[in-house]
Design an enzyme around this catalytic site. Sequence first.
Site, mmCIF file in Angstrom:
data_model
loop_
_atom_site.group_PDB
_atom_site.id
_atom_site.type_symbol
_atom_site.label_atom_id
_atom_site.label_comp_id
_atom_site.label_asym_id
_atom_site.label_seq_id
_atom_site.Cartn_x
_atom_site.Cartn_y
_atom_site.Cartn_z
ATOM 1 N N CYS A 56 -3.372 -0.759 -2.085
ATOM 2 C CA CYS A 56 -3.675 -0.152 -2.893
ATOM 3 C C CYS A 56 -4.759 0.501 -3.901
ATOM 4 O O CYS A 56 -4.203 -0.163 -4.829
ATOM 5 C CB CYS A 56 -2.549 1.228 -3.144
ATOM 6 S SG CYS A 56 -2.626 2.389 -3.733
ATOM 7 N N HIS A 110 -8.342 3.534 3.284
ATOM 8 C CA HIS A 110 -8.554 3.803 4.536
ATOM 9 C C HIS A 110 -10.830 4.047 4.223
ATOM 10 O O HIS A 110 -10.478 4.345 5.624
ATOM 11 C CB HIS A 110 -8.148 5.003 3.975
ATOM 12 C CG HIS A 110 -6.586 5.778 4.619
ATOM 13 N ND1 HIS A 110 -6.182 5.138 3.622
ATOM 14 C CD2 HIS A 110 -6.071 6.113 5.001
ATOM 15 C CE1 HIS A 110 -4.638 5.722 3.901
ATOM 16 N NE2 HIS A 110 -4.955 6.559 4.665
ATOM 17 N N GLU A 153 -6.285 10.043 9.009
ATOM 18 C CA GLU A 153 -5.076 9.962 9.097
ATOM 19 C C GLU A 153 -4.257 11.104 10.170
ATOM 20 O O GLU A 153 -3.299 10.479 11.134
ATOM 21 C CB GLU A 153 -4.183 10.054 7.927
ATOM 22 C CG GLU A 153 -3.915 8.872 6.798
ATOM 23 C CD GLU A 153 -2.752 8.584 6.625
ATOM 24 O OE1 GLU A 153 -1.916 9.235 6.063
ATOM 25 O OE2 GLU A 153 -2.486 7.662 6.234
ATOM 26 N N CYS A 169 -10.936 3.108 -2.064
ATOM 27 C CA CYS A 169 -9.622 2.958 -1.354
ATOM 28 C C CYS A 169 -9.250 2.269 0.303
ATOM 29 O O CYS A 169 -10.544 2.074 0.621
ATOM 30 C CB CYS A 169 -10.016 4.848 -0.785
ATOM 31 S SG CYS A 169 -8.660 5.127 0.208
ATOM 32 N N ASP A 214 0.734 -0.773 0.066
ATOM 33 C CA ASP A 214 -0.120 0.312 -0.063
ATOM 34 C C ASP A 214 0.583 1.079 -0.371
ATOM 35 O O ASP A 214 2.516 1.525 -0.046
ATOM 36 C CB ASP A 214 -1.324 -0.070 1.406
ATOM 37 C CG ASP A 214 -1.969 0.861 1.004
ATOM 38 O OD1 ASP A 214 -2.464 1.777 0.477
ATOM 39 O OD2 ASP A 214 -2.208 1.966 2.064
ATOM 40 N N SER A 215 -0.055 2.071 -0.307
ATOM 41 C CA SER A 215 0.785 3.561 -0.150
ATOM 42 C C SER A 215 1.472 4.180 0.730
ATOM 43 O O SER A 215 2.573 4.706 1.697
ATOM 44 C CB SER A 215 0.595 5.048 -1.266
ATOM 45 O OG SER A 215 -0.959 4.920 -0.495
#
Length: 263
Positions: free
Chosen positions: A70, A184, A154, A182, A7-8
């Site tokens: 991601c 998140h 975040e 996404c 993931d990023s």
Amino acid sequence: MKIGIFDSGLGGLFLMRAIADAMPMYDYVYLGDTKNLPYGNRSRDAVYDLTENAADYLFKNDCGLVILACNTASALALRKLQHEYLPVNYPDRKVLGVLIPMAEAAVERRPSIVGVLGTRGTVESGVFIEEIRKLDSQIEVIQNAAPLLVPLIENDGLEWADPILHAYLAPLKDVDSLILGCTHYSIIKGLIEKFIDEDISVVCQTDVVPQKLEEYLKRHPEIDEKLDRKSNREFLVTDITKNFKELASEWFGDGIELELVTY
Ligand code: DGL
């Protein structure tokens, strides 16, 4: 060999946890490119280069299979990795993304209209639209980019999320299925559900990908039989800060040890 999950940043830890809970016997290595995140607003070329570097590192470190958790990397880098990078460099390994499993899950619910919420990169790529239309050309797809959600999640900013979610979800109010495109957004699935009609079925990668991966491994014994089964877990990142350590514990569980890597 191990299963690599890329993931990023750290949002992919949710998918890693869901996959490792479903198939605890395999060895997993998580790689979060925390030094270069976010990917969601970057160009196709930049996302491709960063993702190829990460995948290359994971393959060099004994991953037989790499999953791009991601969505932005899945949208902007997966096809080139599969068609150009892997055949030349690791013809016997695999790289998989998360967009096709989610498109399949959305279509299985027989919707007329599918909504997609994602980063700018994912939405502008149009890959969700292509994959859904390959499965059913009659389905209408409505997308909306939600660039403010990742920073809010975040940075402990969810108390300010209501008006932002209201605005992002307003164009998607008439869909039958909503894809949370996404890493998140699985964290705020419950919050998102408060802003949409209860008849809308929400498709989230943590609910969908583990089972699709299990099915994939059953269809591909040539990959499955190469995978080690010692239940090892490694958590690699390209940058470590106090906030990253806190997010990792909050999102994966206390005791997670992040290891700094360079490549
Ligand atoms: N991991 C990214 C995704 O799923 C979100 C965070 C970022 O923009 O890097 O698209």
